[in-house]
Design a protein around this motif. Structure first.
Motif, PDB file in Angstrom:
ATOM      1  N   UNK A   1      13.688  -0.171   2.377  1.00  6.36           N
ATOM      2  CA  UNK A   1      13.952  -1.327   3.242  1.00  6.36           C
ATOM      3  C   UNK A   1      13.902  -2.622   2.444  1.00  6.36           C
ATOM      4  N   UNK A   2      12.890  -2.760   1.586  1.00  6.12           N
ATOM      5  CA  UNK A   2      12.754  -3.972   0.776  1.00  6.12           C
ATOM      6  C   UNK A   2      13.917  -4.111  -0.198  1.00  6.12           C
ATOM      7  N   UNK A   3      14.303  -3.013  -0.848  1.00  8.68           N
ATOM      8  CA  UNK A   3      15.431  -3.063  -1.774  1.00  8.68           C
ATOM      9  C   UNK A   3      16.700  -3.503  -1.051  1.00  8.68           C
ATOM     10  N   UNK A   4      16.917  -2.966   0.120  1.00  2.95           N
ATOM     11  CA  UNK A   4      18.130  -3.289   0.877  1.00  2.95           C
ATOM     12  C   UNK A   4      18.147  -4.748   1.328  1.00  2.95           C
ATOM     13  N   UNK A   5      17.020  -5.240   1.817  1.00  2.00           N
ATOM     14  CA  UNK A   5      16.969  -6.630   2.267  1.00  2.00           C
ATOM     15  C   UNK A   5      17.228  -7.598   1.113  1.00  2.00           C
ATOM     16  N   UNK A   6      16.659  -7.300  -0.038  1.00  2.00           N
ATOM     17  CA  UNK A   6      16.863  -8.183  -1.196  1.00  2.00           C
ATOM     18  C   UNK A   6      18.301  -8.122  -1.690  1.00  2.00           C
ATOM     19  N   UNK A   7      18.880  -6.936  -1.682  1.00  2.00           N
ATOM     20  CA  UNK A   7      20.268  -6.795  -2.091  1.00  2.00           C
ATOM     21  C   UNK A   7      21.199  -7.557  -1.145  1.00  2.00           C
ATOM     22  N   UNK A   8      20.950  -7.441   0.148  1.00  2.00           N
ATOM     23  CA  UNK A   8      21.749  -8.183   1.121  1.00  2.00           C
ATOM     24  C   UNK A   8      21.640  -9.682   0.876  1.00  2.00           C
ATOM     25  N   UNK A   9      20.429 -10.157   0.620  1.00  2.00           N
ATOM     26  CA  UNK A   9      20.222 -11.592   0.390  1.00  2.00           C
ATOM     27  C   UNK A   9      20.966 -12.067  -0.849  1.00  2.00           C
ATOM     28  N   UNK A  10      20.873 -11.292  -1.931  1.00  2.00           N
ATOM     29  CA  UNK A  10      21.544 -11.671  -3.174  1.00  2.00           C
ATOM     30  C   UNK A  10      23.052 -11.736  -2.989  1.00  2.00           C
TER      31      UNK A  10
ATOM     32  N   UNK B   1       0.838  -1.208   0.000  1.00  6.84           N
ATOM     33  CA  UNK B   1       0.000   0.000   0.000  1.00  6.84           C
ATOM     34  C   UNK B   1       0.870   1.254   0.000  1.00  6.84           C
ATOM     35  N   UNK B   2       2.000   1.157  -0.686  1.00  9.50           N
ATOM     36  CA  UNK B   2       2.967   2.254  -0.705  1.00  9.50           C
ATOM     37  C   UNK B   2       2.725   3.172  -1.902  1.00  9.50           C
ATOM     38  N   UNK B   3       3.150   4.398  -1.775  1.00  5.21           N
ATOM     39  CA  UNK B   3       3.051   5.367  -2.859  1.00  5.21           C
ATOM     40  C   UNK B   3       4.357   5.405  -3.641  1.00  5.21           C
ATOM     41  N   UNK B   4       4.251   5.726  -4.940  1.00  3.65           N
ATOM     42  CA  UNK B   4       5.438   5.947  -5.758  1.00  3.65           C
ATOM     43  C   UNK B   4       5.865   7.397  -5.596  1.00  3.65           C
ATOM     44  N   UNK B   5       7.001   7.605  -4.971  1.00  2.55           N
ATOM     45  CA  UNK B   5       7.505   8.956  -4.727  1.00  2.55           C
ATOM     46  C   UNK B   5       8.960   9.026  -5.157  1.00  2.55           C
ATOM     47  N   UNK B   6       9.445  10.209  -5.547  1.00  2.00           N
ATOM     48  CA  UNK B   6      10.869  10.347  -5.880  1.00  2.00           C
ATOM     49  C   UNK B   6      11.746   9.889  -4.722  1.00  2.00           C
ATOM     50  N   UNK B   7      12.758   9.114  -5.051  1.00  3.17           N
ATOM     51  CA  UNK B   7      13.642   8.576  -4.022  1.00  3.17           C
ATOM     52  C   UNK B   7      13.228   7.224  -3.483  1.00  3.17           C
TER      53      UNK B   7
END
Length: 286
Positions: free
Chosen positions: A169-178, A157-163
């Motif tokens: 948080x989701x991007x970081x967790x997935x990057x860490x996992x990869x 339920x997130x909004x698309x905003x610049x930045x």
């Protein structure tokens, strides 16, 4: 090393798009049987995509096929047909767990998929983000995580905003996992194909985070994507000087190495070699 700076989705039912892609400078192509194909065109698209894969007409670029999701009426037939076509990878949407990866791997093996056909798992839900490490480590056949940021934002339920603050948080967790699993990872798409400045800004953000590249939905997005995710001439020059200085110091028995006033250690040499390896891979591909 395979460059995956730009990974272009192509609608599998669109014969003209599949033909045009032969001349586009994407590092990799995803021939799509899922979101880009209407239900009544699924079977025809499957046949067309498998023929395109088997043609070998896309040169040295990676060619992947996104099949319909696990549990859909088309998924099993998609996997069987794509396994026989033998693309570089099969992209699985909405992977939720290691169990999903194992099921796909077993199906590909049973259908006779060649060893070179890898699995790319799409992370598109909160559950998948929280299990990203489990998914990334599920199989040696799984080589790439692909962020599905549109579906993820919807589920959050997130909004698309610049930045992209709601997604960081989701991007970081997935990057860490990869990275912990030694796998590649691709950022999600940018929806506004008319907003070149916004797209490039998001590419820069993704590269700064550490993503290998970005999935794209329009040919106009390829040039900035390729440029941002490629080593610059300055980075290549610096990498060469770091390696030369380190090797010279080792030959002379010196324990301390500096380049441009900064100390150079083994980790910097490894980074420099990765930069040069990526630059050479890009040159070979294009």
């Amino acid at each position: 090393m395979r460059p995956r700076r730009s990974v272009l989705y192509l609608p599998g039912a669109n014969e003209r798009a599949l033909e045009k892609a032969k001349g586009l400078p994407a590092d990799a192509l995803v021939l799509d049987l899922e979101d880009a194909v209407a239900p009544d065109a699924k079977v025809t698209a499957r046949q067309r995509v498998c023929a395109a894969v088997s043609s070998g007409a896309y040169g040295e670029r990676e060619v992947a096929v996104r099949v319909n999701g696990i549990g859909t009426e088309w998924h099993d037939d998609d996997l069987r047909a794509v396994a026989q076509a033998g693309p570089h990878a099969v992209v699985i949407p909405k992977v939720s767990s290691a169990t999903d990866v194992h099921a796909v791997e077993d199906a590909l093996t049973a259908a006779g998929a060649p060893q070179h056909t890898a699995i790319w798992a799409m992370i598109e839900t909160p559950a998948a983000v929280l299990r990203a490490e489990e998914i990334a480590n599920a199989s040696t056949r799984l080589t790439v995580l692909v962020l599905g940021t549109n579906d993820l934002a919807k589920e959050l339920h997130a909004e698309f905003v610049p930045g992209r603050a709601p997604l960081l948080t989701s991007l970081s967790l997935c990057l860490l996992a990869a990275r912990a699993a030694g796998k590649s990872i691709l950022d999600g798409v940018y929806n506004d194909v008319r907003d070149a400045e916004g797209f490039e800004t998001e590419c820069v953000q993704a590269r700064q985070f550490g993503f290998d590249g970005k999935t794209v939905i329009h040919p106009n997005q390829l040039e900035p994507c390729n440029r941002v995710f490629a080593p610059s001439e300055a980075e290549i020059d610096h990498a060469r000087r770091v390696i030369d200085a380190f090797e010279q110091a080792m030959a002379e028995g010196r324990g301390v190495v500096t380049v441009d006033g900064r100390m150079v250690e083994n980790l910097h040499v490894e980074q420099a070699r990765r930069v040069l390896g990526l630059a050479e891979a890009i040159e070979r591909l294009h």
